[in-house]
Design an enzyme around this catalytic site. Structure first.
Site, PDB file in Angstrom:
ATOM      1  N   CYS A 232      35.225   9.678  60.787  1.00 40.74           N
ATOM      2  CA  CYS A 232      34.238   9.721  59.702  1.00 40.74           C
ATOM      3  C   CYS A 232      34.871   9.968  58.331  1.00 40.74           C
ATOM      4  CB  CYS A 232      33.207  10.802  59.992  1.00 40.74           C
ATOM      5  SG  CYS A 232      32.482  10.639  61.639  1.00 40.74           S
ATOM      6  N   HIS A 372      29.880  16.391  52.709  1.00 41.05           N
ATOM      7  CA  HIS A 372      29.899  15.673  53.988  1.00 41.05           C
ATOM      8  C   HIS A 372      28.583  15.919  54.724  1.00 41.05           C
ATOM      9  CE1 HIS A 372      31.611  13.603  57.352  1.00 41.05           C
ATOM     10  NE2 HIS A 372      31.545  14.654  58.147  1.00 41.05           N
ATOM     11  N   GLU A 383      31.811  23.719  55.891  1.00 41.91           N
ATOM     12  CA  GLU A 383      32.068  23.063  54.607  1.00 41.91           C
ATOM     13  C   GLU A 383      31.689  23.965  53.438  1.00 41.91           C
ATOM     14  OE1 GLU A 383      31.135  18.841  52.280  1.00 41.91           O
ATOM     15  OE2 GLU A 383      29.956  19.386  54.055  1.00 41.91           O
ATOM     16  N   LYS A 403      23.504  11.934  53.583  1.00 42.99           N
ATOM     17  CA  LYS A 403      23.173  11.638  54.986  1.00 42.99           C
ATOM     18  C   LYS A 403      21.778  12.101  55.378  1.00 42.99           C
ATOM     19  CE  LYS A 403      28.019  11.869  56.512  1.00 42.99           C
ATOM     20  NZ  LYS A 403      28.635  12.367  55.258  1.00 42.99           N
ATOM     21  N   HIS A 408      24.450   9.134  59.288  1.00 41.27           N
ATOM     22  CA  HIS A 408      25.913   9.208  59.229  1.00 41.27           C
ATOM     23  C   HIS A 408      26.502   7.869  59.656  1.00 41.27           C
ATOM     24  CE1 HIS A 408      29.890  10.491  59.254  1.00 41.27           C
ATOM     25  NE2 HIS A 408      29.849  11.552  60.040  1.00 41.27           N
ATOM     26  N   PHE A 467      36.312  13.500  63.180  1.00 36.74           N
ATOM     27  CA  PHE A 467      36.817  14.004  64.457  1.00 36.74           C
ATOM     28  C   PHE A 467      38.349  13.928  64.458  1.00 36.74           C
ATOM     29  CE2 PHE A 467      32.877  12.949  67.295  1.00 36.74           C
ATOM     30  CZ  PHE A 467      32.196  14.006  66.721  1.00 36.74           C
TER      31      PHE A 467
END
Length: 481
Positions: A232, A372, A383, A403, A408, A467
């Site tokens: 991502c 994010h 975050e 998002k 996403h 990831f």
């Protein structure tokens, strides 16, 4: 002691060494208090032995001045759940519309999650010939359309491209997963009909470098060309790498971004198995709710975004439309876990600091963050923790989560959010983070809850994490000659 912005200059001095002494010390400049630019002061820290003080001086952050190395954004193109027009995309974000709905691309009735930010009504007419349009994986269709639209937006139509040195124009569009439909269809053919029934396009349309390759083939661009796949965080990695090609003098123009078309049975099933998705089948449009106490996972999305990144010198020479300036970026790794973020946010905070250092700006200059913010239990707070480590005073910062409206889109997320960040800069309006019903108490930064806000962005950053612990941050600002 390390600075947030630049490498420190450190030396042992006697405790009587004063600020005025710094000004006269050979090779050092006195740093005056900041006004509008909010520059940092010299920092002194007591310590050491024998009555001495260690003085650590951080020089004023310096933005790039060389027009060969300054990088401007001259074009943008996208494919999204809100269509393929950049202005319309941002207008719908400003309105707080949700693009989340029930999946109808395949029969998801037996799945425990049956909704996503699925693109509907997409047309590649005028951008891809009929045969390839029918044959290509959606991942590459989205890439080609967004890339060619970005070129048009940059006043780089076919005739004008022919007049430029195409060996100095590159393409770097990544994908987190690649051609998933092509892959799924190939496996299905193998299992049901045997290997001889696998299409010869199976491998080419599956591998993740094909977006960059096809865009170059269609446009004749012969500069640096490859893809990056960091889940991502992919698109931001591509933007950062593309900028560095320009700064190193290897290219004048780079098309950079990300593309993804992952709303297919195997992908939806895989993320369900990971227990990563929201299960709000009763109310899909409120499922993506970053920083809300009742968030229960992210919502899948898809799309593509491409930026035309260009050296200021080249853009000025050809009279290009300059939209905004890319100041810098950075990438780091959590080195922690395959899917879980570090709770202390160390990898992320390090990445933000490095991005600001690369950009030549101080933390005090940043007043907008496109986060994010995936709507996961662990990720959202990790975050925020990282952001608070870098920005000790967040009173002037506003932060939102794109998002919450589009889901996403994995490898494309950073590119779509970079476009949202740039539109925030150019319009002076921040889109809301929708579905803010019961915000976590630790989230003390203004998340632009539910309703858009007017806000003059001085410097904005956009975060993307993937990831594997991949972290990426890119920094943008209004263009000032």
């Amino acid at each position: 002691m390390s600075s947030l912005c630049t490498a420190p200059f450190s030396m042992e001095v006697n405790s009587s060494f004063t600020r005025s002494s710094f000004a006269s010390y050979e090779g050092l400049r006195r740093i005056e208090p900041a006004t509008h630019s909010r520059r940092v002061f010299h920092k002194l820290r007591a310590g050491g032995r024998n009555g001495k003080t260690r003085a650590t001086m951080a020089s004023v952050p310096k933005r790039e001045k060389d027009p060969k190395k300054r990088i401007v954004i001259t074009g943008m193109g996208l494919v999204s759940v809100f269509g393929s027009d950049v202005d319309s995309f941002y207008d719908k974000l400003l309105e707080g519309q949700s693009g989340i709905g029930f999946i109808d691309r395949f029969d998801a009735s037996s799945y425990s999650v049956r909704f996503a930010g699925q693109i509907r009504g997409f047309s590649a007419n005028g951008y891809i010939d009929g045969k390839n349009d029918r044959r290509l994986d959606d991942c590459w269709r989205y890439c080609l359309v967004s890339g060619k639209m970005a070129l048009e937006n940059a006043d780089l139509g076919k005739e004008k491209l022919e007049k430029l040195d195409k060996s100095r124009i590159g393409v770097l569009v990544g994908s987190g997963i690649g051609g998933l439909t092509a892959y799924s269809d190939g496996i299905k053919a193998l299992l049901q009909k045997g290997y001889k029934r696998i299409t010869p396009f199976f491998i080419p349309y599956t591998i993740s470098n094909m977006g960059s390759a096809l865009l170059a083939i269609d446009t004749g661009l012969m500069g640096p060309n490859y893809s990056i796949s960091t889940a991502c965080a992919t698109a931001n990695y591509c933007l950062y790498a593309a900028a560095n090609h320009i700064r190193r003098g290897e290219a004048d123009i780079m098309l950079a971004g990300g593309t993804e078309a992952g709303i297919v049975p195997v992908s939806v099933g895989g993320f369900i198995a990971l227990r990563a998705l929201s299960h709000r089948n009763d109310d899909p449009q409120t499922a993506s709710r970053p920083w809300d106490k009742d968030r229960d996972g992210f919502v899948m999305g898809e799309g593509a975004g491409v930026l035309v990144m260009e050296s200021l010198e080249h853009a000025m020479k050809r009279g290009a439309p300059i939209i905004a300036e890319y100041l810098g970026g950075a990438v780091t790794c959590d080195a922690h876990h395959m899917t879980d973020p570090r709770s202390d946010g160390l990898g992320v905070s390090m990445c933000i600091r490095k991005s600001l250092e690369d950009a030549g700006v101080s933390p005090e200059e940043v007043n907008y963050i496109n986060a994010h913010a995936t709507s996961t239990r662990a990720g959202d707070l990790a975050e925020v923790n990282a952001i608070k480590k870098v920005f000790t005073n967040t009173s002037s910062i506003k932060m939102n989560g794109t998002k919450s409206m589009i889901g996403h889109s994995f490898g494309a997320a950073g590119a779509l959010e970079a476009i949202a960040t740039i539109k925030a800069i150019t319009t002076g309006w921040l889109h809301p983070t929708i579905n803010q019903f019961n915000t976590e108490p630790d989230v003390t930064i203004d998340t632009v809850p539910n309703v858009k806000k007017q806000h003059e962005v001085h410097v904005g950053i956009s975060n993307s994490f993937g990831f594997g612990g991949h972290n990426s941050v890119v920094t943008f600002a209004p263009f000032n000659p």
